[in-house]
Design an enzyme around this catalytic site. Structure first.
Site, mmCIF file in Angstrom:
data_model
loop_
_atom_site.group_PDB
_atom_site.id
_atom_site.type_symbol
_atom_site.label_atom_id
_atom_site.label_comp_id
_atom_site.label_asym_id
_atom_site.label_seq_id
_atom_site.Cartn_x
_atom_site.Cartn_y
_atom_site.Cartn_z
ATOM 1 N N SER B 128 15.093 -0.724 16.488
ATOM 2 C CA SER B 128 15.985 0.301 17.009
ATOM 3 C C SER B 128 15.752 1.656 16.341
ATOM 4 C CB SER B 128 17.446 -0.123 16.826
ATOM 5 O OG SER B 128 17.795 -0.074 15.468
ATOM 6 N N LYS B 165 21.169 3.403 11.862
ATOM 7 C CA LYS B 165 21.344 4.404 12.924
ATOM 8 C C LYS B 165 21.099 5.777 12.326
ATOM 9 C CE LYS B 165 23.062 1.487 16.005
ATOM 10 N NZ LYS B 165 22.342 1.156 17.231
#
Lengths: 205, 205
Positions: B128, B165
DNA sequence: GGTCATAGTGTCCGCATGGACACTATACCA
DNA sequence: TGGTATAGTGTCCATGCGGACACTATGACC
């Protein structure tokens, strides 16, 4: 770990700091001197308590045999020092350590392998290997004593400068290629000197 | 560095190894015993020579005061031990060291900062963050005691799992986003717990 | 007030440790 | 052939160092 009084924690810190600074653990008298104790026994008692609490270990009747026991103790592996080179000269002398710009110390576990004494580290310049997620500013550890295999990232001497490329073979012949669509060239590997295989990468921030 | 005889090199290796193993430098008698010398003076002479050649240092009349001097000595920085955690539980206790799966030892220079005692390392799972060149299998070092700034990579607890993130703000509000076109979602940051800021990354092979 | 743990002082002992000295042996080299 | 560097034995000494013991002081807890 929190069952330590403030004084005891200070003592532990001093022992650690002394070890970092001088490479050796302090003696009981050195501890006492640092804290201004007029008697050595103050230090003795503290060390006894710290030993009971399991944060210190020592061997009886041996000089400087204290050891700080950390919870991570059982996981700790050997560490190695790898010279960080600014650039790699064409000559392939063994003694490039002289020209080191810095030193990378890391445990062999995180490094993945135990590097040979001639291993070195380089700072990545340019984004030619960005396709393999090697970014400018990264430190790469290069192992000269490893045979490059297809897909390995290698450091090669191109135009007098160390450059990272992917090693691959086509029709049985070795080639080097960059991992960036902007540099699509394939370079026949035998035209240049491969300095080693990348074994690890370190990026800060 | 190559002005050492084989015997002298063996001695130096033993001293290093002994230090790695036991945390303390051997005494002259321990050196002699290891090599089967019947007299301590053999070790004494060797150490004298090694000291003259500059690869050993010691302080007079102090127990276990030998120090191996490497050419990298002047570059060496402090090292820190960072627990490698398999997963981060929801609870934010201080004592996550207990659940460590491993230990990353690295010098603060390469790490970029001196981490706080609560810093930890994680293995990256999934791609990710591939847009920031953080690949699966990488180790990332997370510093909880750092305020995330726009563009920083942070570890956040999402659905009971630690996920990396990018931290960003939009209209003055903090959001988290993945660095992969496959996961375009923006997550309002205040809905979840940010565990820390990524300060470094280590990749093997 | 009594008990206990922490935090010290002062002193003694025994041995571990570093260091010096005298002497030997074996290479290697000019 | 003699000189020099490495490699080792055997012995002695001064002291650095860990460890034990007796004693004091200060809190915290009940």
């Amino acid at each position: 770990m929190t069952g330590l009084t403030r004084r005891q924690k200070k003592l532990l810190d001093f022992i650690s700091a002394h070890q970092e600074r001088t490479g050796m653990v302090p003696t009981l008298r050195e501890i006492a001197a640092y804290f201004g104790f007029k008697s050595k026994t103050g230090a003795v008692n503290h060390v006894k308590l710290l030993r009971q609490k399991g944060v210190l270990e020592s061997q009886p009747r041996r000089a400087r045999s204290l050891r700080v026991v950390s919870p991570l103790e059982r996981f700790r592996k050997r560490t190695v020092d790898i010279p960080l080179l600014g650039s790699i000269p064409a000559g392939f002398g063994e003694d490039r350590v002289q020209e080191a710009r810095g030193c990378v110390t890391i445990d062999v576990q995180s490094l993945g392998i135990k590097p040979s004494p001639v291993a070195f580290a380089l700072e990545v310049k340019g984004d030619s290997m960005i396709g393999k997620h090697i970014a400018p500013g990264d430190l790469v550890v290069i192992e000269p004593r490893a045979e490059p295999k297809t897909g390995d990232v290698v450091a090669a001497l191109i135009d007098g400068d160390s450059t990272l490329k992917t090693y691959m073979t086509r029709n049985g012949k070795p080639y080097l290629k960059a991992e960036n669509p902007c540099y699509p060239d394939l370079i026949p590997a035998r035209e240049l000197v491969i300095q080693g295989v990348m074994v690890a990468l370190i990026r800060k921030r």
